[in-house]
Design a protein around this motif. Structure first.
Motif, PDB file in Angstrom:
ATOM      1  N   GLY B 204      13.759  28.610  20.311  1.00 35.50           N
ATOM      2  CA  GLY B 204      14.737  28.141  21.292  1.00 35.50           C
ATOM      3  C   GLY B 204      15.677  27.131  20.687  1.00 35.50           C
ATOM      4  O   GLY B 204      15.760  26.968  19.469  1.00 35.50           O
ATOM      5  N   ARG B 205      16.392  26.441  21.549  1.00 33.93           N
ATOM      6  CA  ARG B 205      17.384  25.474  21.084  1.00 33.93           C
ATOM      7  C   ARG B 205      16.969  24.041  21.375  1.00 33.93           C
ATOM      8  O   ARG B 205      17.739  23.110  21.206  1.00 33.93           O
ATOM      9  CB  ARG B 205      18.745  25.785  21.748  1.00 33.93           C
ATOM     10  N   ILE B 206      15.718  23.853  21.825  1.00 38.11           N
ATOM     11  CA  ILE B 206      15.251  22.500  22.129  1.00 38.11           C
ATOM     12  C   ILE B 206      14.919  21.776  20.820  1.00 38.11           C
ATOM     13  O   ILE B 206      14.306  22.342  19.918  1.00 38.11           O
ATOM     14  CB  ILE B 206      14.035  22.546  23.078  1.00 38.11           C
ATOM     15  N   VAL B 207      15.356  20.531  20.721  1.00 38.30           N
ATOM     16  CA  VAL B 207      15.201  19.773  19.480  1.00 38.30           C
ATOM     17  C   VAL B 207      14.208  18.631  19.653  1.00 38.30           C
ATOM     18  O   VAL B 207      13.385  18.367  18.772  1.00 38.30           O
ATOM     19  CB  VAL B 207      16.575  19.226  19.013  1.00 38.30           C
ATOM     20  N   VAL B 208      14.303  17.925  20.754  1.00 33.69           N
ATOM     21  CA  VAL B 208      13.427  16.778  21.026  1.00 33.69           C
ATOM     22  C   VAL B 208      12.980  16.902  22.480  1.00 33.69           C
ATOM     23  O   VAL B 208      13.806  17.222  23.347  1.00 33.69           O
ATOM     24  CB  VAL B 208      14.198  15.438  20.880  1.00 33.69           C
ATOM     25  N   GLU B 209      11.695  16.664  22.754  1.00 33.11           N
ATOM     26  CA  GLU B 209      11.350  16.528  24.169  1.00 33.11           C
ATOM     27  C   GLU B 209      10.152  15.612  24.361  1.00 33.11           C
ATOM     28  O   GLU B 209       9.284  15.491  23.506  1.00 33.11           O
ATOM     29  CB  GLU B 209      11.168  17.878  24.876  1.00 33.11           C
ATOM     30  N   ASN B 210      10.172  14.931  25.482  1.00 31.67           N
ATOM     31  CA  ASN B 210       9.011  14.128  25.876  1.00 31.67           C
ATOM     32  C   ASN B 210       8.787  14.324  27.375  1.00 31.67           C
ATOM     33  O   ASN B 210       9.362  15.256  27.960  1.00 31.67           O
ATOM     34  CB  ASN B 210       9.199  12.662  25.461  1.00 31.67           C
ATOM     35  N   ASP B 211       7.969  13.480  27.988  1.00 29.22           N
ATOM     36  CA  ASP B 211       7.598  13.741  29.383  1.00 29.22           C
ATOM     37  C   ASP B 211       8.790  13.755  30.341  1.00 29.22           C
ATOM     38  O   ASP B 211       8.750  14.423  31.369  1.00 29.22           O
ATOM     39  CB  ASP B 211       6.601  12.675  29.883  1.00 29.22           C
ATOM     40  N   ASP B 212       9.821  13.008  30.012  1.00 29.70           N
ATOM     41  CA  ASP B 212      10.913  12.870  30.973  1.00 29.70           C
ATOM     42  C   ASP B 212      12.263  13.383  30.499  1.00 29.70           C
ATOM     43  O   ASP B 212      13.176  13.530  31.310  1.00 29.70           O
ATOM     44  CB  ASP B 212      11.059  11.388  31.376  1.00 29.70           C
ATOM     45  N   PHE B 213      12.404  13.625  29.200  1.00 29.95           N
ATOM     46  CA  PHE B 213      13.722  14.020  28.670  1.00 29.95           C
ATOM     47  C   PHE B 213      13.620  15.213  27.728  1.00 29.95           C
ATOM     48  O   PHE B 213      12.600  15.393  27.051  1.00 29.95           O
ATOM     49  CB  PHE B 213      14.396  12.845  27.939  1.00 29.95           C
ATOM     50  N   VAL B 214      14.693  15.990  27.696  1.00 28.50           N
ATOM     51  CA  VAL B 214      14.807  17.117  26.780  1.00 28.50           C
ATOM     52  C   VAL B 214      16.161  17.006  26.085  1.00 28.50           C
ATOM     53  O   VAL B 214      17.172  16.734  26.743  1.00 28.50           O
ATOM     54  CB  VAL B 214      14.725  18.468  27.536  1.00 28.50           C
ATOM     55  N   VAL B 215      16.158  17.182  24.769  1.00 30.31           N
ATOM     56  CA  VAL B 215      17.419  17.220  24.015  1.00 30.31           C
ATOM     57  C   VAL B 215      17.529  18.609  23.395  1.00 30.31           C
ATOM     58  O   VAL B 215      16.608  19.055  22.715  1.00 30.31           O
ATOM     59  CB  VAL B 215      17.448  16.159  22.893  1.00 30.31           C
ATOM     60  N   PHE B 216      18.631  19.282  23.640  1.00 28.76           N
ATOM     61  CA  PHE B 216      18.784  20.642  23.115  1.00 28.76           C
ATOM     62  C   PHE B 216      20.219  20.885  22.691  1.00 28.76           C
ATOM     63  O   PHE B 216      21.140  20.191  23.127  1.00 28.76           O
ATOM     64  CB  PHE B 216      18.364  21.673  24.174  1.00 28.76           C
ATOM     65  N   VAL B 217      20.379  21.877  21.812  1.00 28.73           N
ATOM     66  CA  VAL B 217      21.723  22.356  21.473  1.00 28.73           C
ATOM     67  C   VAL B 217      22.093  23.343  22.576  1.00 28.73           C
ATOM     68  O   VAL B 217      21.414  24.357  22.740  1.00 28.73           O
ATOM     69  CB  VAL B 217      21.738  23.066  20.101  1.00 28.73           C
ATOM     70  N   PRO B 218      23.130  23.077  23.348  1.00 27.05           N
ATOM     71  CA  PRO B 218      23.443  24.008  24.430  1.00 27.05           C
ATOM     72  C   PRO B 218      23.789  25.401  23.885  1.00 27.05           C
ATOM     73  O   PRO B 218      24.352  25.529  22.795  1.00 27.05           O
ATOM     74  CB  PRO B 218      24.665  23.386  25.115  1.00 27.05           C
ATOM     75  N   PHE B 219      23.451  26.411  24.637  1.00 27.03           N
ATOM     76  CA  PHE B 219      23.816  27.795  24.297  1.00 27.03           C
ATOM     77  C   PHE B 219      25.317  27.895  24.034  1.00 27.03           C
ATOM     78  O   PHE B 219      25.779  28.743  23.285  1.00 27.03           O
ATOM     79  CB  PHE B 219      23.427  28.695  25.477  1.00 27.03           C
ATOM     80  N   PHE B 220      26.086  27.001  24.664  1.00 30.61           N
ATOM     81  CA  PHE B 220      27.551  27.052  24.641  1.00 30.61           C
ATOM     82  C   PHE B 220      28.133  25.842  23.902  1.00 30.61           C
ATOM     83  O   PHE B 220      29.211  25.338  24.249  1.00 30.61           O
ATOM     84  CB  PHE B 220      28.087  27.105  26.080  1.00 30.61           C
ATOM     85  N   ALA B 221      27.411  25.368  22.843  1.00 28.15           N
ATOM     86  CA  ALA B 221      27.862  24.192  22.083  1.00 28.15           C
ATOM     87  C   ALA B 221      29.266  24.414  21.535  1.00 28.15           C
ATOM     88  O   ALA B 221      29.596  25.501  21.058  1.00 28.15           O
ATOM     89  CB  ALA B 221      26.893  23.911  20.938  1.00 28.15           C
ATOM     90  N   ARG B 222      30.085  23.363  21.577  1.00 26.60           N
ATOM     91  CA  ARG B 222      31.457  23.433  21.053  1.00 26.60           C
ATOM     92  C   ARG B 222      31.590  22.735  19.714  1.00 26.60           C
ATOM     93  O   ARG B 222      32.467  23.036  18.922  1.00 26.60           O
ATOM     94  CB  ARG B 222      32.435  22.764  22.039  1.00 26.60           C
ATOM     95  N   PHE B 223      30.742  21.716  19.466  1.00 26.70           N
ATOM     96  CA  PHE B 223      30.825  20.929  18.240  1.00 26.70           C
ATOM     97  C   PHE B 223      29.657  21.299  17.316  1.00 26.70           C
ATOM     98  O   PHE B 223      28.620  21.746  17.775  1.00 26.70           O
ATOM     99  CB  PHE B 223      30.748  19.431  18.571  1.00 26.70           C
TER     100      PHE B 223
END
Lengths: 346, 346
Positions: B204-223
């Motif tokens: 997938g595109r998830i990079v970092v996650e913990n109990d309350d937050f998820v950081v991912f590269v969006p499917f539609f990343a522009r940068f």
């Protein structure tokens, strides 16, 4: 090798073109792919030596005429689509060092013909919705090939900025029966006429003008030394310009580009972007559309660049470090040093 | 010293701030205005040595609380308005060299508190419509002061990009009764769960996650390497986060920022932009708004920058040189080298 992905928060397509990561990057002059082929052992993109202006398909295109099906499945929120379109390169001349500003008016007149031809030809393809002729100039703008050239993108959709401009022009047209840019030009001319004479002999924000074209710093400029080139007559594209107008366009183009380079005594990094009618209706089918060219420089001082940072790229709000009136004054001064090439503000 | 001018073609305000042309430009470290004052003969912006995080008004602001009346008259097409707002600088720590990624989670947790406080405090002013907390990081993004710091702009209007996001979120909310970003997150989690295992252990595109937050590269990343940091819970701003969530936010922030610097072994130039609810309604007044932070890096390869040139700045269409899936894979690899700081994709 790529596809369009829909950005559901911004409501726009993003082009994924991963093959472009490997595009030719600042080759030394002797390996310039945009020079005429002079030695068959080192073929370039242009196998001929005898030409004025060359147009060919970009070897590292963002869009192609027959794209492969998308490599990924879209989702409910983010559909995908083939990146169908055409990307062309327009090499301004065989001369590796001569920029557009340094070409003769006669040569630029030929380029106007080339642009009109490509706009019409590409626009005729059924999958093309919008043809954008543009130039990225200078390493500071990200140019990776130094040989002066422009580009043409034939998009399968109307991109966000022209779309916004057209929407506002349409709204104005429906409300008033008039063209928005005709009215902007009338305001610019009124501002120039009304300014009190004084230290500045040529008031207002007009920088270059001749019988058919006016170049001015818009009252609402977003970029440093931004200018807009407008035909006085209401036309939607290059195709509607007569012969005399095309000559005057070439003259006005040289006029503004020469001023940019004279302003700080360096080759001004800029984007030049041509706005014409979308290509899904016959000529004249967008009565609200007024052909114009936007010049978006990024040099805000002799040794300082303008960056599109948090406010511009994150919020979408542009902050300028000088007033448009001051920008126009400096560009006019540069024009005086050049003897008024291209026509002076009247 | 400046004003807002309306751009009638794009339907947005442009900020003219000509006093900013003279802002402090890359001073040597010994004259850093963001360091604590250590020698009274060389006062800095911060007359105290004993502090963790400092916030003060920008000396070269784009907006001020009591602006002078506009210097120019507006027109029918381009009205003008006072540039009323507030611009603050947030100095991350007294340490001239320590970037946000290099701060401890405890320190970043304090910064979260500062951000929440400033968002609430600035948002309470009657003339403020939108508070944007952001950071421009790196000379390549145009940073003129090297001491690590962020900024806060309290705008008198909702700027175009948050406005577009809110409009699309509202449309989705009205149509489905659900939050657009909650649905985007559900799609990201489904994509991660559905990917076939293989060479890449964390799909997938998830990079970092913990109990309350998820950081991912969006499917539609522009940068290049763009990521979005989202709370799992639907909240409109920092103000709605509980204590444990604020700790997890600090952790996730450190997690993604550390990965950026590890990716190419250089301090990644980026923009970090926080999107929260506009401030003209009480907390919870924008049910369609899901708090998120966007990270917009501009380094596309170890020695190559991404430029916002003709297609991006002229047409508004972004072209990316790598797939979001590949970007996420590289960021996860960088995270593995760091021992999974901030939480790994599960």
């Amino acid at each position: 090798m790529g596809e369009l992905r829909w950005h559901p928060l911004l409501g726009q397509w993003v082009v994924v073109a991963s093959h472009r990561q490997e595009r030719t990057y600042k080759p030394p002059a002797e390996f310039c792919p945009l020079c005429p082929t002079r030695d068959p052992a080192h073929p370039t993109e242009i196998p001929d030596e005898d030409w004025d202006i060359a147009v060919f398909e970009n070897r590292f295109p963002s869009f192609v005429e027959t794209p492969p099906p998308p490599q990924v499945a879209g989702t409910a929120l983010s559909p995908v689509a083939p990146a169908q379109g055409i990307c062309e390169v327009v090499v301004y001349s065989p001369d590796h060092d001569r920029t557009l500003a340094e070409q003769s008016v006669e040569h630029i007149r030929k380029l106007v013909e080339v642009w009109a031809h490509r706009y019409e030809e590409l626009g005729r393809r059924p999958f093309v919705r919008y043809v954008m002729i543009f130039e990225n100039r200078g390493e500071a703008v990200g140019v990776t090939l130094h040989h002066p050239h422009g580009q043409i993108y034939a998009f399968p959709f109307v991109p966000p900025i022209p779309q916004q401009e057209l929407a506002h022009a349409r709204e104005h047209h429906e409300r008033t029966g008039r063209c928005l840019l005709c009215d902007v030009l009338a305001e610019e001319r009124a501002a120039a006429a009304a300014s009190a004479p004084g230290g500045d002999r040529r008031p207002g924000r007009i920088v270059v003008e001749n019988d058919d074209f006016v170049v001015f710093v818009p009252f609402f400029a977003r970029f440093p030394y931004e200018t807009m080139l407008l035909p006085r007559r209401h036309v939607g594209s290059l195709l509607e310009l007569g012969d005399a107008e095309r000559w005057h366009l070439a003259e006005a183009l040289k006029g503004i580009l020469a001023r940019y380079d004279a302003l700080f005594g360096l080759r001004m990094p800029y984007m030049m972007v041509m706005h014409q009618a979308p290509m899904d209706r016959p000529v004249g089918g967008y009565p609200e559309c007024h052909f114009h060219i936007e010049f978006l420089p990024i040099q805000r001082a002799p040794s300082k660049l303008k960056y599109l940072a948090g406010s511009e790229s994150g919020a979408g709000t542009f902050i300028t470090d000088a007033t448009p009136e001051e920008m126009a004054r400096q560009l006019r001064r540069a024009g005086e040093r050049l003897g008024g090439v291209g026509g002076v503000a009247r």
